[in-house]
Design an enzyme around this catalytic site. Structure first.
Site, short mmCIF file in Angstrom:
data_model
loop_
_atom_site.label_atom_id
_atom_site.label_comp_id
_atom_site.label_asym_id
_atom_site.label_seq_id
_atom_site.Cartn_x
_atom_site.Cartn_y
_atom_site.Cartn_z
N HIS A 132 -6.39 8.28 0.48
CA HIS A 132 -5.94 8.91 -0.83
C HIS A 132 -6.70 8.27 -1.84
O HIS A 132 -6.75 8.85 -2.89
CB HIS A 132 -4.52 8.76 -0.78
CG HIS A 132 -3.89 7.25 -1.31
ND1 HIS A 132 -3.51 6.35 -0.46
CD2 HIS A 132 -3.97 6.83 -2.76
CE1 HIS A 132 -3.19 5.20 -1.19
NE2 HIS A 132 -3.49 5.61 -2.37
N ASP A 163 -3.94 7.07 6.61
CA ASP A 163 -4.53 6.84 5.24
C ASP A 163 -5.48 5.89 5.04
O ASP A 163 -5.53 4.92 4.40
CB ASP A 163 -3.17 6.44 4.22
CG ASP A 163 -3.45 6.75 3.02
OD1 ASP A 163 -4.55 7.29 2.54
OD2 ASP A 163 -2.84 5.86 2.12
N GLY A 242 -3.70 1.55 -7.81
CA GLY A 242 -4.93 0.78 -7.94
C GLY A 242 -5.36 -0.25 -7.06
O GLY A 242 -6.41 -0.53 -6.76
N ASN A 243 -4.20 -0.88 -6.38
CA ASN A 243 -4.24 -1.86 -5.37
C ASN A 243 -4.50 -1.02 -3.97
O ASN A 243 -5.04 -1.80 -2.97
CB ASN A 243 -3.12 -2.56 -5.33
CG ASN A 243 -2.76 -3.94 -6.04
OD1 ASN A 243 -2.19 -3.76 -7.25
ND2 ASN A 243 -3.68 -4.68 -5.91
N SER A 244 -4.21 0.32 -4.05
CA SER A 244 -4.48 1.06 -2.73
C SER A 244 -5.97 0.77 -2.26
O SER A 244 -6.82 0.86 -3.28
CB SER A 244 -4.29 2.33 -3.03
OG SER A 244 -2.95 2.46 -3.31
N GLY A 297 -2.04 14.55 20.60
CA GLY A 297 -1.18 15.53 20.43
C GLY A 297 0.24 15.47 20.42
O GLY A 297 1.14 15.99 21.05
#
Length: 396
Positions: A132, A163, A242-244, A297
């Site tokens: 993200h 992510d 912003g830490n992401s 799957g």
């Protein structure tokens, strides 16, 4: 008379020599063990000269670049100052621009920028961050290094369900973070986060706390679809927008997670993706310059989550298959919703993250075996992992 005197002198000489030998042996027994203890190093047991070779061997090891991504510089427990000093050079700021799709046919296109964090995992420019942070279709990616230099980057790989993403800058000799083992985490141990909360104005902010919990599952929206993120590390180290993409670090200065999300309605509830899932991906990039995400799957709950969803479930081990793609390789092999998977290729799995780690190590095209329980009976099926596409984000 002469022979008697000479014989007495001979005996006296032999007695003196014997006494000297005994004293010398006693001294050697007293002092040599302590000398060996001071100079013995088991790492140099194959060296021809143990004592003289140790300092030189240590200096060489410190100057050569690490070949294994999981090799720690040392195992001592560090304070927060030392942790920050060790890891901060490998933390970067990531600025990503995207084009407003609604303005594509206007005279002036709208461009928006977002800022996140990342951590360098190879000397030649591979950087690990969040999906993200990079976005599905980035227009431009700019990386800000610890020395203030900015470099354009390109997206190399992303997995929206995890992510996670890897980007690449054209640079060499970059400082590399050491990766730890998230499977060894204990609740209550020190956790340190480094990132760029609220933008580059507060870049490389250090926050500290503890590991609050492990193996958390949360429901999020990924690229407009519902998604479950499982196996997360929970921490009370402050994590803000912003830490992401920045690292979560243990007390040895090793990266044990990638910060991803926080609960906005609560204080001190941030989450990080365990670093172990990224190791096969990073290794593949270092060796081949690419990585293909495998796909089986299905989506499964671990024992704790399964009992939370349905209190009538009583799962002692394994993961409960909750959803399955009818076009997937495991469905064709015979796996169905309600099955309890306990092993993949003889590797015991009790969480969905462990199952994904085993899958990531195998890679697309690998023939795998799943051991599972259905109606109280243990069964096995074989299948071939496929390449993952962007469809079916719920299943893995």
């Amino acid at each position: 008379m002469y022979s008697q005197k000479n014989g007495g002198g001979l005996w006296r000489g032999l007695l003196i020599a014997l006494t000297s030998s005994l004293l010398t042996g006693l001294l050697l027994m007293l002092f040599i063990p302590s000398y060996i203890d001071r100079n013995y190093n088991p790492e140099n047991i194959n060296n021809k000269s143990i004592g003289l070779q140790i300092p030189q061997a240590q200096n060489i090891a410190q100057t050569q670049p690490a070949r294994k991504i999981t090799q720690p510089p040392n195992a001592e427990i560090l304070d927060i100052t030392a942790i920050a000093s060790r890891v901060m050079p490998s933390v970067v700021g990531i600025s990503t621009s995207s084009i407003d799709q609604d303005s594509l046919f206007r005279s002036s296109q709208g461009e928006s920028w977002s800022v996140g964090s990342g951590v360098i995992v190879s000397e030649n420019g591979y950087i690990l961050t969040n999906h993200h942070v990079v976005g599905p279709n980035p227009n431009r990616i700019v990386v800000t290094l610890a020395n203030g230099k900015t470099i354009n980057a390109r997206s190399e790989w992303a997995d929206p369900t995890l992510d996670l993403a890897i980007i690449k800058v054209n640079a060499t000799g970059l400082p590399v973070a050491v990766l730890g083992d998230a499977d060894q985490l204990k609740v209550g141990e020190t956790a340190v986060a480094i990132g760029n909360p609220l933008g580059l104005q507060f870049q490389r902010t250090v926050t500290a706390g503890i590991i609050s919990a492990v193996n958390r599952t949360i429901r999020v929206a990924t690229d407009g679809r519902e998604n479950f993120m499982e196996g997360l590390i929970q921490t009370d180290a402050s994590i803000n927008p912003g830490n992401s993409g920045g690292p979560l670090i243990n007390s040895r200065g090793e990266v044990i997670g990638i910060n991803t999300i926080k609960v906005a309605s609560a204080e001190g509830m941030g989450f990080a993706i365990p670093i172990n899932i990224t190791k096969p991906v990073i290794t593949s990039f270092l060796e081949k310059g690419s990585y293909s995400t495998p796909y089986m799957g299905l989506f499964a709950y671990d024992r704790v989550v399964a009992e939370y969803v349905n209190q009538e479930m009583n799962i002692q081990k394994g993961v409960y298959v909750a959803q399955i793609d009818v076009n997937s390789p495991v469905y064709r092999a015979g796996i169905r919703s309600g099955d309890i998977i306990t092993h993949m290729d003889d590797v015991e799995v009790n969480t969905m993250m462990q199952l994904r780690e085993a899958m990531f190590k195998c890679g697309p095209g690998s023939n795998c075996t799943l051991r599972f329980i259905r109606d109280g009976r243990v069964r096995e099926v074989s299948f071939t992992l496929e390449n993952r596409t962007n469809d079916g984000l719920i299943t893995r």
